[in-house]
Design an enzyme around this catalytic site. Structure first.
Site, PDB file in Angstrom:
ATOM      1  NE  ARG A 189     -37.378 -32.035  15.417  1.00 50.07           N
ATOM      2  CZ  ARG A 189     -37.485 -33.340  15.291  1.00 50.07           C
ATOM      3  NH1 ARG A 189     -37.730 -34.101  16.340  1.00 50.07           N
ATOM      4  NH2 ARG A 189     -37.375 -33.918  14.119  1.00 50.07           N
ATOM      5  CG  ASN A 209     -40.888 -31.377  15.280  1.00 47.27           C
ATOM      6  OD1 ASN A 209     -40.384 -30.263  15.312  1.00 47.27           O
ATOM      7  ND2 ASN A 209     -40.591 -32.251  14.340  1.00 47.27           N
TER       8      ASN A 209
END
Length: 127
Positions: A52, A70
């Site tokens: 990320r 996520n």
């Protein structure tokens, strides 16, 4: 004669407020290049490997907006928006590169569409 011809031109040139210049630039950008939006989901070893964070960094480098997060099933999902060529660059990065420790098995793209304006002002990590 001024030893700095550009400086002399700048002094005599009419001044345009920056906010107007920014509006003109944004308007020119939106009419010159179509804006795209696409959702994505990345499968593989993409959690616990700073995926990320690297995605956010790459999106900002490329110049696209959107988000990444996520999922509970071990994937990473999100949305990217921007000029078509920049969105395509981000799609390629999400499909082939990722974070240094990640392993991308596949990336699914969906809901790809042309949009009239950006829905986000930056790229962010969602939790």
């Amino acid at each position: 004669m001024c030893p700095f011809p550009l400086a002399a031109a700048a002094v005599t040139a009419p001044r345009t407020p920056l906010r107007l210049l920014g509006r003109r630039l944004a308007a020119a950008m939106s009419t010159a290049r179509p804006l795209k939006s696409v959702d994505y989901e990345v499968f593989g070893r993409v959690q616990g490997v700073c995926f990320r964070m690297y995605t956010e960094d790459e999106a900002r480098k490329i110049g696209v907006v959107g988000w990444v997060k996520n999922t509970s099933k071990g994937t990473v999902t999100g949305q990217v928006q921007g000029p078509e060529e920049k969105v395509n660059s981000m799609k390629s990065w999400l499909s082939k590169i990722g974070s240094p420790s990640s392993r991308i098995d596949r990336t699914n793209f969906s809901n790809e569409k042309t949009i009239s304006k950006l829905e986000y002002s930056n790229f962010s990590i969602r939790y």
